[in-house]
Write a protein that holds these residues in place. Structure first.
Motif, short mmCIF file in Angstrom:
data_model
loop_
_atom_site.label_atom_id
_atom_site.label_comp_id
_atom_site.label_asym_id
_atom_site.label_seq_id
_atom_site.Cartn_x
_atom_site.Cartn_y
_atom_site.Cartn_z
N ARG A 11 -119.40 -90.46 -6.46
CA ARG A 11 -117.99 -90.87 -6.47
C ARG A 11 -117.43 -90.83 -5.06
O ARG A 11 -117.95 -90.14 -4.19
N PRO A 12 -116.35 -91.59 -4.81
CA PRO A 12 -115.80 -91.65 -3.45
C PRO A 12 -115.19 -90.32 -3.03
O PRO A 12 -114.65 -89.58 -3.85
N LYS A 13 -115.27 -90.03 -1.75
CA LYS A 13 -114.53 -88.85 -1.28
C LYS A 13 -113.04 -89.14 -1.39
O LYS A 13 -112.60 -90.30 -1.34
N ASN A 14 -112.29 -88.09 -1.54
CA ASN A 14 -110.88 -88.22 -1.93
C ASN A 14 -110.06 -89.12 -1.03
O ASN A 14 -109.18 -89.85 -1.49
N THR A 15 -110.32 -89.09 0.26
CA THR A 15 -109.50 -89.86 1.19
C THR A 15 -109.76 -91.36 1.12
O THR A 15 -108.99 -92.14 1.67
N LEU A 16 -110.83 -91.76 0.42
CA LEU A 16 -111.20 -93.18 0.39
C LEU A 16 -111.13 -93.81 -1.00
O LEU A 16 -111.33 -95.01 -1.13
N VAL A 17 -110.87 -93.01 -2.04
CA VAL A 17 -110.98 -93.54 -3.39
C VAL A 17 -110.07 -94.74 -3.62
O VAL A 17 -110.45 -95.71 -4.30
N GLU A 18 -108.88 -94.72 -3.04
CA GLU A 18 -107.95 -95.83 -3.24
C GLU A 18 -108.49 -97.13 -2.65
O GLU A 18 -108.24 -98.22 -3.19
N LYS A 19 -109.24 -97.01 -1.55
CA LYS A 19 -109.81 -98.20 -0.92
C LYS A 19 -111.09 -98.65 -1.61
O LYS A 19 -111.41 -99.84 -1.61
#
Length: 413
Positions: A11-19
């Motif tokens: 899963r994406p790291k938290n700072t990039l999930v939106e992107k």
């Protein structure tokens, strides 16, 4: 009894999930996907629609596309855009759209449940689309897009979801379509075991959306079983799913637009339609969105009409034949407009109700002749059809909000 399983997600790291989080691969065309990723090297579309990173006009089924998807996925992992969980977990995925909330459980479901009919389908699949996802899953060695499943609400499952969502989420972000996405992780083995046991009491799971992804995942699993004669409980025996209780889901209308009147003039067409439908021309050109079953809006030559199916035009005891999409197809689209196979006929197109009636008017003004607004199919109809082992006509359901891809990946080893 339905079998679910925790998994070690990528899963994406938290700072990039939106992107990273992207709409499903099959709700946009090449040009739209290309536009969506502009300025965003993190978009999951680089994996789900890898042809956007190759030369223009490449066949989307070219082997190069799947290799590019695999390379892009590995690149995301190498650059730590994706992280892998240390332990098997289950997740809760909540979406909020215009104040409406739907909350699902992210886990893996068993290919044997699909094979044995515990996971039920309501659509036919197309071989070319199946092969595309088979190649994608097999080459990437992962389920990159979750299957959208529903089940009849279970109070025990709901109670666990209520308790877990009081905790702090791992993700909380908004997407460009103004939908809020909130995700919680369940790592407690006792809670996971409770959920597994509760789903054993669920008789059936129903595919809401993702028939091609499900069929592909199952066929990849079957092929790997052939390659591993002594298989047991390996990851390829499962596929990535999000399970929502039926009461929280909303099906939108799935409207139709057609290029021509099949050689008929306006009077001839309306005369033929009047045999099976009551026709009312609306005053002041007011748009018509049906608010009850067996009624339809029709936009033709800058005017809106209300159509109502006459008695005797359909079998009300047959769950498929009494669907509005069937009534329109069997009494108008096929016999009058000559569209016998809407899956293959290039004269018809489909517009999700989320786009509004203005999208129908726009299409008629641009490249179509006539549009039909529909009353949406219900979850109850979907489940009944699946329970009876029947299939819906094509393009019967449109679910919103869409499950975002790229938030969770299930690898097959």
């Amino acid at each position: 009894m339905a079998k679910i399983k925790a998994f070690k997600a990528l899963r994406p790291k938290n700072t990039l999930v939106e992107k990273v989080a992207a709409l499903p691969y099959d709700v946009m065309n090449y040009e739209e996907a290309k536009e969506m990723v502009k300025g965003n090297p993190y978009s999951f579309l680089h994996i789900d629609r890898a042809e956007i990173d190759l030369e223009e006009n490449i066949n989307p089924y070219d082997p190069k596309v799947y290799e590019q998807a695999k390379n892009n996925l590995n690149n995301f992992i190498d650059k730590k855009i994706f992280i892998r969980e240390d332990k098997s977990s289950i997740y809760i995925y909540r979406q909020i759209m215009n104040g409406k909330i739907q909350t699902g459980i992210v886990c893996c479901t068993a290919i044997d449940d699909y094979i044995n009919g515990i996971i039920k389908k309501h659509e036919f699949t197309r071989e070319d689309k199946e092969k595309d996802r088979i190649n994608h899953v097999d080459t990437c060695n992962a389920n990159t897009g979750p299957i959208f499943l529903t089940y009849k609400k279970n109070i025990g499952i709901s109670n666990i979801v209520e308790l877990e969502t009081k905790k702090s989420p791992i993700y909380n972000f908004n997407t460009e379509d103004k939908i809020t996405h909130i995700i919680w992780i369940i790592e407690d083995e006792k809670v996971i075991e409770k959920l597994i046991n509760l789903f054993e009491d669920v008789d059936s799971l129903y595919i809401a959306d993702g028939h091609h992804r499900a069929e592909a995942a199952v066929k990849v699993g079957i092929n790997r079983r052939k390659e591993n004669k002594n298989y047991k409980d390996e990851e390829f025996n499962y596929f990535l799913s999000v399970l929502y209780p039926d009461e929280e889901l909303k099906i939108f209308d799935y409207n139709r637009v057609v290029k021509d009147l099949n050689g008929l003039n306006l009077d001839q067409f309306l005369n033929l339609v009047s045999k099976d439908f009551e026709i009312e021309k609306l005053v002041d050109n007011e748009s018509f969105k049906p608010n009850e079953r067996h009624t339809f809006g029709m936009y033709l030559e800058n005017s809106w009409y209300k159509l109502k199916a006459k008695k005797g035009t359909f079998n009300n005891k047959d769950v498929v034949e009494s669907l509005d999409v069937s009534i329109l197809q069997n009494n108008l689209l096929s016999p009058i407009l000559g569209i016998s196979d809407p899956r293959k006929d290039s004269r018809i197109d489909f517009v999700g109700g989320i786009r509004g009636l203005s999208a129908l008017i726009k299409r008629v003004n641009e490249d179509m002749k006539i549009a039909f607004s529909m009353y949406p199919t219900t979850i109850e109809e979907l489940m009944k059809i699946a329970d009876e082992g029947k299939v819906m006509p094509p393009k019967s359901t449109w679910f919103e909000p869409k499950i975002r891809s790229g938030i969770f990946i299930h690898t097959l080893d």
